[in-house]
Design a protein around this motif. Structure first.
Motif, PDB file in Angstrom:
ATOM      1  N   UNK A 232     145.159 -42.682  24.758  1.00  0.00           N
ATOM      2  CA  UNK A 232     146.204 -41.725  25.606  1.00  0.00           C
ATOM      3  C   UNK A 232     145.187 -41.101  26.812  1.00  0.00           C
ATOM      4  N   UNK A 233     145.755 -40.697  28.129  1.00  0.00           N
ATOM      5  CA  UNK A 233     144.934 -40.490  28.958  1.00  0.00           C
ATOM      6  C   UNK A 233     144.657 -38.901  29.011  1.00  0.00           C
ATOM      7  N   UNK A 234     143.298 -38.301  29.399  1.00  0.00           N
ATOM      8  CA  UNK A 234     143.159 -36.899  29.492  1.00  0.00           C
ATOM      9  C   UNK A 234     143.606 -36.324  30.890  1.00  0.00           C
ATOM     10  N   UNK A 235     143.758 -35.204  30.840  1.00  0.00           N
ATOM     11  CA  UNK A 235     144.342 -34.443  32.037  1.00  0.00           C
ATOM     12  C   UNK A 235     143.624 -34.621  33.389  1.00  0.00           C
ATOM     13  N   UNK A 236     142.396 -34.723  33.417  1.00  0.00           N
ATOM     14  CA  UNK A 236     141.514 -34.942  34.611  1.00  0.00           C
ATOM     15  C   UNK A 236     141.652 -36.236  35.416  1.00  0.00           C
TER      16      UNK A 236
ATOM     17  N   UNK B 141     150.682 -27.157  21.058  1.00  0.00           N
ATOM     18  CA  UNK B 141     150.433 -26.596  22.421  1.00  0.00           C
ATOM     19  C   UNK B 141     150.720 -27.889  23.475  1.00  0.00           C
ATOM     20  N   UNK B 142     151.566 -27.393  24.497  1.00  0.00           N
ATOM     21  CA  UNK B 142     151.717 -28.494  25.499  1.00  0.00           C
ATOM     22  C   UNK B 142     151.538 -27.858  26.922  1.00  0.00           C
ATOM     23  N   UNK B 143     151.088 -28.855  27.645  1.00  0.00           N
ATOM     24  CA  UNK B 143     151.062 -28.468  29.157  1.00  0.00           C
ATOM     25  C   UNK B 143     152.137 -29.090  29.857  1.00  0.00           C
ATOM     26  N   UNK B 144     153.055 -28.582  30.783  1.00  0.00           N
ATOM     27  CA  UNK B 144     154.157 -29.152  31.350  1.00  0.00           C
ATOM     28  C   UNK B 144     153.717 -28.850  32.915  1.00  0.00           C
ATOM     29  N   UNK B 145     153.574 -29.963  33.672  1.00  0.00           N
ATOM     30  CA  UNK B 145     153.120 -29.660  35.082  1.00  0.00           C
ATOM     31  C   UNK B 145     153.803 -30.386  36.249  1.00  0.00           C
ATOM     32  N   UNK B 146     153.584 -29.816  37.377  1.00  0.00           N
ATOM     33  CA  UNK B 146     154.013 -30.694  38.506  1.00  0.00           C
ATOM     34  C   UNK B 146     153.074 -30.150  39.532  1.00  0.00           C
ATOM     35  N   UNK B 147     152.686 -31.268  40.308  1.00  0.00           N
ATOM     36  CA  UNK B 147     152.075 -31.102  41.590  1.00  0.00           C
ATOM     37  C   UNK B 147     152.747 -31.639  42.849  1.00  0.00           C
ATOM     38  N   UNK B 148     154.065 -31.725  42.671  1.00  0.00           N
ATOM     39  CA  UNK B 148     155.214 -32.089  43.466  1.00  0.00           C
ATOM     40  C   UNK B 148     155.407 -33.554  43.582  1.00  0.00           C
TER      41      UNK B 148
ATOM     42  N   UNK C 271     156.722 -35.304  40.666  1.00  0.00           N
ATOM     43  CA  UNK C 271     157.237 -35.406  39.256  1.00  0.00           C
ATOM     44  C   UNK C 271     156.680 -34.716  38.501  1.00  0.00           C
ATOM     45  N   UNK C 272     157.328 -34.742  37.143  1.00  0.00           N
ATOM     46  CA  UNK C 272     156.696 -33.555  36.256  1.00  0.00           C
ATOM     47  C   UNK C 272     156.089 -34.620  35.076  1.00  0.00           C
ATOM     48  N   UNK C 273     155.026 -34.211  34.466  1.00  0.00           N
ATOM     49  CA  UNK C 273     154.360 -34.632  33.224  1.00  0.00           C
ATOM     50  C   UNK C 273     154.254 -33.681  32.260  1.00  0.00           C
ATOM     51  N   UNK C 274     154.198 -34.259  31.147  1.00  0.00           N
ATOM     52  CA  UNK C 274     153.895 -33.357  29.739  1.00  0.00           C
ATOM     53  C   UNK C 274     152.642 -33.839  29.101  1.00  0.00           C
ATOM     54  N   UNK C 275     151.745 -32.876  28.720  1.00  0.00           N
ATOM     55  CA  UNK C 275     150.434 -33.148  27.986  1.00  0.00           C
ATOM     56  C   UNK C 275     150.450 -32.214  26.918  1.00  0.00           C
ATOM     57  N   UNK C 276     150.018 -32.993  25.836  1.00  0.00           N
ATOM     58  CA  UNK C 276     149.773 -32.347  24.489  1.00  0.00           C
ATOM     59  C   UNK C 276     148.301 -32.040  24.010  1.00  0.00           C
TER      60      UNK C 276
ATOM     61  N   UNK D 107     147.934 -36.868  27.959  1.00  0.00           N
ATOM     62  CA  UNK D 107     149.311 -37.302  28.663  1.00  0.00           C
ATOM     63  C   UNK D 107     150.364 -37.769  27.596  1.00  0.00           C
ATOM     64  N   UNK D 108     151.364 -37.223  27.306  1.00  0.00           N
ATOM     65  CA  UNK D 108     152.282 -37.522  26.202  1.00  0.00           C
ATOM     66  C   UNK D 108     153.580 -37.771  26.967  1.00  0.00           C
TER      67      UNK D 108
END
Ligand code: AHG
Ligand code: MN
Ligand code: MN
Length: 333
Positions: free
Chosen positions: A1-5, A156-163, A165-170, A180-181
């Motif tokens: 699974x991919x890490x955030x950065x 604990x999840x991060x739900x993020x957009x930088x414009x 689409x939207x990604x969810x991370x756990x 990235x989940x």
């Protein structure tokens, strides 16, 4: 699974912005740890202080606010922060370009019952025109360059957009990293689930009253289908359910308290959540106008919120066209 950065690098998110987001996550990991320690952490319950809007502050509200604020300012990448728990904007590096508005702990009344809570954030850039303090933040939701929330639930999840689409991370607690989940969150157009605090029913305006009444009539009424209802009393967790399995979330303006017709805050609740919902293919409105088009006049201003699955929001907005009434809130655009 991919890490955030690496994921954000792949999306060509500027390095300094990645750093700001990552700093929010370092603070979030600390908040998550304290929340999961529960009573053992010694930070539950209320302090005697009240925040700027007269609500009793929970100790964890204070701790989370302090953590996020100081960590962001220490990066030197942040020009100013605005928080639900701060009267005024707090200035950082005069040469930095990012502005961060946040709700350090959303749904904080859930802490005492071991329910889900979250941190919501909205990232803007310093405007081109000369501006100081509060003025810096008075930009529409469309100006946001990133927004999201951290949900402190069973996981604990991060739900993020930088414009884009939207990604969810756990959060993988074993390595302390967000993985990235869900690569692309897509909000279903239709739904049979709604979220609203029904105890406010007698204070609603006629469009909302008629709309909810038709949902409750189910397959026997004009909608000809049954609707389920859920209310967690934490916007983060209610909107997370909507993003996960469709739905419509509402906190409309009402006539309960003429001084305070709306509950949710534009800059650090409604705008960031609207950015996520729209980026996932949904819709977000006050009932009369698109939330992200509103020109704010105050960092703590409140707004009526109707967001979620596109067809259902449209159907709700149809009632606002059909049933004319006086608005308890002030039109903003
Ligand atoms: P906060 O804890 O940051 O003040 O926000 C609470 C908000 C929001 O998260 C939630 O949707 C709403 O208040 C719940 O309101 P009710 O108490 O009316 O259910
Ligand atoms: Mn909140
Ligand atoms: Mn809060």
């Amino acid at each position: 699974m991919q890490r955030l950065i690496p994921v954000l690098n792949n999306d060509h998110v500027p390095l300094h912005l990645i750093s700001v987001i990552n700093t929010l996550l370092i603070a979030a990991k600390e908040i998550s740890f304290r929340l999961h320690q529960g009573s053992l952490a010694g930070t539950l319950g209320s302090t005697l202080d009240e925040n700027v809007q007269g609500e009793t502050q929970k100790k964890l509200d204070v701790v989370s606010n302090q953590l996020i604020k100081s960590m962001l300012l220490e990066t030197n990448l942040v020009h100013a922060v605005a928080s639900e728990e701060e009267d005024f904007v707090v200035m950082g590096n005069p040469d930095a370009k990012y502005l961060v508005a946040f709700d350090p702990l959303d749904g904080s009344s859930n802490i005492d019952i071991n329910g889900s809570v979250g941190t919501i954030f909205s990232i803007l850039e310093k405007p081109d025109h000369p501006a100081e303090g509060t003025e810096l933040f008075l930009q529409t939701g469309d100006e946001q360059i990133a927004a999201g929330y951290i949900l402190y639930g069973p996981s604990t999840m991060l739900v993020l957009t930088t414009g884009n689409g939207v990604k969810m991370f756990t959060l993988d607690h074993s390595i302390g990293e967000f993985l990235l989940t869900v690569e692309k969150v897509t909000l279903a157009e239709q739904t049979q689930e709604f979220a609203i605090n029904m105890s406010n029913r007698r204070f609603w305006t006629s469009p909302m009253e008629h709309y909810i009444s038709d949902l409750l009539s189910g397959e026997l009424g004009v909608r000809k289908k049954n609707f389920n209802m859920r209310w967690n009393a934490a916007m983060v967790s209610d909107v997370h359910r909507v993003l996960s399995r469709s739905g419509i979330f509402m906190y409309p303006a009402d006539c309960k308290n003429p001084e305070k017709p709306c509950k949710l805050r534009l800059m650090y609740e409604a705008n960031p959540m609207s950015f996520l919902v729209e980026q996932a293919g949904g819709r977000s409105s006050t009932g009369y106008e698109r939330i992200m088009s509103i020109q704010p006049t105050d960092i703590h201003e409140r707004v009526s919120v109707i967001m979620g699955s596109r067809a259902e929001v449209d159907s709700c907005l149809g009632y606002y066209k059909k049933y004319q009434c006086d608005r308890p809130d002030t039109p903003k655009v």
